[in-house]
Write a protein that holds these residues in place. Structure first.
Motif, PDB file in Angstrom:
ATOM      1  N   VAL A 190     -58.203 -60.051 -12.263  1.00  0.00           N
ATOM      2  CA  VAL A 190     -57.621 -59.887 -10.930  1.00  0.00           C
ATOM      3  C   VAL A 190     -57.043 -61.211 -10.431  1.00  0.00           C
ATOM      4  O   VAL A 190     -57.680 -62.265 -10.534  1.00  0.00           O
ATOM      5  CB  VAL A 190     -58.690 -59.368  -9.948  1.00  0.00           C
ATOM      6  CG1 VAL A 190     -58.173 -59.396  -8.511  1.00  0.00           C
ATOM      7  CG2 VAL A 190     -59.117 -57.957 -10.341  1.00  0.00           C
ATOM      8  N   ASP A 191     -55.809 -61.134  -9.923  1.00  0.00           N
ATOM      9  CA  ASP A 191     -55.103 -62.266  -9.302  1.00  0.00           C
ATOM     10  C   ASP A 191     -54.736 -63.395 -10.269  1.00  0.00           C
ATOM     11  O   ASP A 191     -54.181 -64.408  -9.838  1.00  0.00           O
ATOM     12  CB  ASP A 191     -55.914 -62.846  -8.134  1.00  0.00           C
ATOM     13  CG  ASP A 191     -56.015 -61.888  -6.965  1.00  0.00           C
ATOM     14  OD1 ASP A 191     -55.075 -61.091  -6.772  1.00  0.00           O
ATOM     15  OD2 ASP A 191     -57.034 -61.924  -6.241  1.00  0.00           O
ATOM     16  N   GLU A 192     -55.024 -63.231 -11.552  1.00  0.00           N
ATOM     17  CA  GLU A 192     -54.612 -64.250 -12.513  1.00  0.00           C
ATOM     18  C   GLU A 192     -53.153 -64.009 -12.908  1.00  0.00           C
ATOM     19  O   GLU A 192     -52.701 -62.871 -13.019  1.00  0.00           O
ATOM     20  CB  GLU A 192     -55.504 -64.222 -13.749  1.00  0.00           C
ATOM     21  CG  GLU A 192     -56.927 -64.678 -13.481  1.00  0.00           C
ATOM     22  CD  GLU A 192     -57.726 -64.808 -14.760  1.00  0.00           C
ATOM     23  OE1 GLU A 192     -57.987 -65.954 -15.185  1.00  0.00           O
ATOM     24  OE2 GLU A 192     -58.071 -63.768 -15.351  1.00  0.00           O
TER      25      GLU A 192
ATOM     26  N   ASP B 223     -48.626 -46.448   1.967  1.00  0.00           N
ATOM     27  CA  ASP B 223     -49.229 -47.773   1.808  1.00  0.00           C
ATOM     28  C   ASP B 223     -49.112 -48.593   3.079  1.00  0.00           C
ATOM     29  O   ASP B 223     -48.245 -48.343   3.936  1.00  0.00           O
ATOM     30  CB  ASP B 223     -48.564 -48.529   0.654  1.00  0.00           C
ATOM     31  CG  ASP B 223     -48.944 -47.969  -0.705  1.00  0.00           C
ATOM     32  OD1 ASP B 223     -49.817 -47.086  -0.751  1.00  0.00           O
ATOM     33  OD2 ASP B 223     -48.358 -48.398  -1.714  1.00  0.00           O
ATOM     34  N   ASP B 224     -49.972 -49.571   3.199  1.00  0.00           N
ATOM     35  CA  ASP B 224     -49.933 -50.513   4.315  1.00  0.00           C
ATOM     36  C   ASP B 224     -48.584 -51.231   4.308  1.00  0.00           C
ATOM     37  O   ASP B 224     -48.214 -51.852   3.303  1.00  0.00           O
ATOM     38  CB  ASP B 224     -51.071 -51.517   4.148  1.00  0.00           C
ATOM     39  CG  ASP B 224     -51.117 -52.549   5.264  1.00  0.00           C
ATOM     40  OD1 ASP B 224     -50.187 -52.584   6.084  1.00  0.00           O
ATOM     41  OD2 ASP B 224     -52.082 -53.332   5.295  1.00  0.00           O
TER      42      ASP B 224
ATOM     43  N   ALA C 186     -48.434 -49.433  -9.669  1.00  0.00           N
ATOM     44  CA  ALA C 186     -47.882 -48.665 -10.797  1.00  0.00           C
ATOM     45  C   ALA C 186     -47.593 -47.234 -10.378  1.00  0.00           C
ATOM     46  O   ALA C 186     -48.363 -46.619  -9.630  1.00  0.00           O
ATOM     47  CB  ALA C 186     -48.862 -48.689 -11.961  1.00  0.00           C
ATOM     48  N   ILE C 187     -46.483 -46.702 -10.858  1.00  0.00           N
ATOM     49  CA  ILE C 187     -46.090 -45.344 -10.503  1.00  0.00           C
ATOM     50  C   ILE C 187     -46.462 -44.371 -11.618  1.00  0.00           C
ATOM     51  O   ILE C 187     -46.554 -44.741 -12.788  1.00  0.00           O
ATOM     52  CB  ILE C 187     -44.576 -45.259 -10.247  1.00  0.00           C
ATOM     53  CG1 ILE C 187     -43.802 -45.564 -11.526  1.00  0.00           C
ATOM     54  CG2 ILE C 187     -44.154 -46.190  -9.133  1.00  0.00           C
ATOM     55  CD1 ILE C 187     -42.361 -45.173 -11.472  1.00  0.00           C
TER      56      ILE C 187
ATOM     57  N   ASP D 102     -56.628 -54.258  -5.604  1.00  0.00           N
ATOM     58  CA  ASP D 102     -56.198 -52.914  -5.233  1.00  0.00           C
ATOM     59  C   ASP D 102     -55.047 -52.402  -6.083  1.00  0.00           C
ATOM     60  O   ASP D 102     -54.497 -51.332  -5.818  1.00  0.00           O
ATOM     61  CB  ASP D 102     -55.783 -52.888  -3.753  1.00  0.00           C
ATOM     62  CG  ASP D 102     -56.952 -53.195  -2.828  1.00  0.00           C
ATOM     63  OD1 ASP D 102     -58.054 -52.668  -3.097  1.00  0.00           O
ATOM     64  OD2 ASP D 102     -56.763 -53.950  -1.862  1.00  0.00           O
ATOM     65  N   GLY D 103     -54.676 -53.166  -7.104  1.00  0.00           N
ATOM     66  CA  GLY D 103     -53.632 -52.724  -8.014  1.00  0.00           C
ATOM     67  C   GLY D 103     -52.219 -53.091  -7.625  1.00  0.00           C
ATOM     68  O   GLY D 103     -51.263 -52.668  -8.278  1.00  0.00           O
ATOM     69  N   TYR D 104     -52.049 -53.894  -6.574  1.00  0.00           N
ATOM     70  CA  TYR D 104     -50.708 -54.305  -6.160  1.00  0.00           C
ATOM     71  C   TYR D 104     -50.228 -55.465  -7.031  1.00  0.00           C
ATOM     72  O   TYR D 104     -50.918 -56.479  -7.176  1.00  0.00           O
ATOM     73  CB  TYR D 104     -50.695 -54.728  -4.691  1.00  0.00           C
ATOM     74  CG  TYR D 104     -50.821 -53.580  -3.728  1.00  0.00           C
ATOM     75  CD1 TYR D 104     -49.691 -52.899  -3.267  1.00  0.00           C
ATOM     76  CD2 TYR D 104     -52.072 -53.153  -3.284  1.00  0.00           C
ATOM     77  CE1 TYR D 104     -49.812 -51.836  -2.382  1.00  0.00           C
ATOM     78  CE2 TYR D 104     -52.197 -52.092  -2.395  1.00  0.00           C
ATOM     79  CZ  TYR D 104     -51.063 -51.440  -1.953  1.00  0.00           C
ATOM     80  OH  TYR D 104     -51.187 -50.386  -1.081  1.00  0.00           O
TER      81      TYR D 104
END
Length: 539
Positions: free
Chosen positions: A378-380, A348-349, A360-361, A422-424
């Motif tokens: 998203v982002d909420e 990852d960056d 998530a793993i 992006d799921g972060y």
């Protein structure tokens, strides 16, 4: 004793079995197999003690035989309160080898916490350390058992004097699998992890062989761990993360564990370099200490991966630690009920790894929900709900399950998060009323209930106060009876007399005329936190 069986099955278990996300291996079978295939490989280092996998297994089998003779087996549980010694790991595997349920508790627990656990579980055996700086663990355990109205054999490890059964004597039994109960099912409960919730007394979280090994396996897959790695374990083995990194992951990957019972950055650096340790999990306090110590020496660390969790981890600390240590440093997020949900990946960056709590793993699924239960976008920001193969199978007290699980079996984490495109995931706050001190979750409600029993206190509220070194500390706001006085030292003496773990003692006290309340009559804790923040800003 209470029947320690799954009280809330995971609705996706069959799916996980079909996809291979969960297996059919028992925890102790991993060590048995390593004792056959890698008998002379190093398994545990504890000070001057070095055990191979064969020696490790011999001790586990011997102790399992002795525990069986004491009545330990299917339908029972064993509570053990030990530092990070090699005996802790042997006890854990011997208990589950005997078909019993392992119940590790942190060494800081005292009568207040142990009374609750003993009364709830009625263990068939209790194992404690014979050494401590200021107390006799055996005496504390005996008093707690008596207060709980329960009696059982007490085993003492490294006794200063004979005060119960000597752990070393139990290890002298000849390994004899024929006297031990037949193997259990991988879906059977094999461990109870006690965690502080927002409602008061510690809650026992039920885990199976499958859930525990799924959690450990995810670390191996994501961090590329092999038998060439070495685990450095100063975090408590009685916590879910410590148990996973220190007990189960090494067996899955056939690698050694360096156990450390007291945290010291200076000693940690020496041990990491001497034993060429490559993998570590710890709280921000530990990461900060290592970064400062390596920074003073100017050398790079042997560590390849440091997974940091248990409390708020600053973006700057992750950047600084990665640069100074020369290691991959990632934030990790999870809880005892569903151990690891997210972390940053090796590919990852680095900027995203430092600024978020990762993605998530494995087979873990996440969703963010509003107060009315609707799924947010998203982002909420909303409460994080999660499900995965490492999800626990309920609480010891099944009446608490409805608070934890949604109707479709997802875990309500009580944490406020957001998830980007992006799921972060990024943890934004907590709905749970807890203080996270040096990675330990402390129930504010539990402290409040104790304070309300104090004869001088009429009302109270406990909130976290930021601390640069520990993350958070407990600050108690108290309303006193007319003409009463109360100092912080008085509170500490009161908590000590009640046998409360020292980590739960308030470390700051504010005497107020009244507590601020919302329109619904609840204590306005955000206002109390704002008051503390203003105090800090005015200094």
């Amino acid at each position: 004793m209470v029947a320690l069986t799954a009280t809330a099955l995971n609705p996706l278990t069959d799916h996980y079995a079909q996809t291979g996300a969960i297996g059919s291996t028992l925890v102790w079978e991993l060590l048995r197999d390593l004792a056959e295939t890698n008998p002379n490989d190093l398994a545990i280092v504890d000070g001057d003690v070095r055990l191979t996998f064969a020696e490790y297994w011999y001790r586990v089998e011997s102790l399992a035989v002795s525990l069986t003779s004491l009545g330990v087996g299917p339908g029972t549980c064993v509570v053990y309160q030990l530092p990070n010694w090699w005996e802790h790991l042997v006890a854990h595997l011997a208990i589950v080898r005997a078909g019993s349920v392992a119940v590790p508790v942190v060494t800081m627990f005292r009568e207040h916490e142990l009374r609750h656990i003993f009364a709830e579980l009625e263990p068939s055996c209790v194992i404690v350390a014979g050494q401590a700086s200021d107390i006799s663990p055996a005496a504390v355990a005996r008093r707690s058992l008596a207060d709980a109205g329960h009696d059982c054999p007490l085993v003492v490890v490294r006794p200063l004097e004979v005060d119960g059964l000597d752990f070393a004597d139990l290890l002298a039994a000849a390994p004899d699998p024929s006297v031990i109960a037949p193997p259990a099912s991988p879906s059977d409960v094999c461990a109870v992890i006690y965690t502080s919730g927002s409602t008061g007394s510690p809650k026992g979280v039920l885990h199976t062989h499958q859930t525990l090994l799924c959690d450990a396996k995810s670390r191996i897959d994501d961090f590329g761990i092999t038998s060439a790695d070495v685990i450095f374990m100063p975090s408590s083995l009685a916590h879910i993360a410590g148990l996973s990194y220190g007990a189960h992951l090494p067996l899955l990957a056939a690698l050694p564990t360096i156990v450390v019972d007291r945290w010291s950055p200076v000693d940690a650096v020496e041990l990491i370099e001497r034993h060429q340790a490559t993998i570590m999990n710890g709280a921000p306090l530990m990461l900060r200490g290592l970064t400062e110590e390596y920074g003073r020496s100017g050398q790079k660390s042997r560590l390849r991966v440091f997974a940091c969790g248990g409390a708020d981890v600053s973006e700057q600390l992750v950047h600084d630690a990665a640069r100074v240590l020369g290691s991959f440093v990632t934030r990790a997020y999870g809880c005892s009920e569903i151990p690891t949900l997210t972390w940053g990946g090796l590919k990852d960056d680095p900027a995203r790894v430092a600024s978020t709590d990762g993605r998530a793993i494995g087979a873990v699924e996440l969703r963010v929900v509003s107060d009315d239960g609707s799924i947010l976008g998203v982002d909420e920001v909303g409460e994080c709900e999660a499900i995965g193969p490492e999800r626990c199978v309920g609480y010891v007290d099944p009446d608490l399950n409805s608070e934890l699980f949604t109707a479709d079996g997802w875990v309500r984490t009580g944490d406020l998060v957001s998830i980007d495109a992006d799921g972060y995931l990024t943890v934004r706050g907590r709905k749970k009323d807890i203080i996270v001190r040096a990675g330990e979750n402390i129930s504010a409600r539990e402290i409040e209930l104790l304070l309300l029993d104090h004869p001088d206190v009429e009302d109270t509220a406990v909130v976290p106060i930021p601390d640069e070194r520990l993350g958070e500390k407990a600050c108690a706001f108290v309303v006193l009876g007319e003409g009463r006085r109360l100092e912080l030292d008085d509170v500490k003496q009161y908590f000590a007399a009640q046998g409360v773990a020292k980590i739960k003692w308030p470390e700051s006290l504010r005497v107020v005329g009244a507590l601020p309340r919302t329109g619904f009559g609840k204590v306005d804790k955000p206002q109390l936190r704002s008051m503390l923040a203003k105090e800090n800003a005015d200094r």
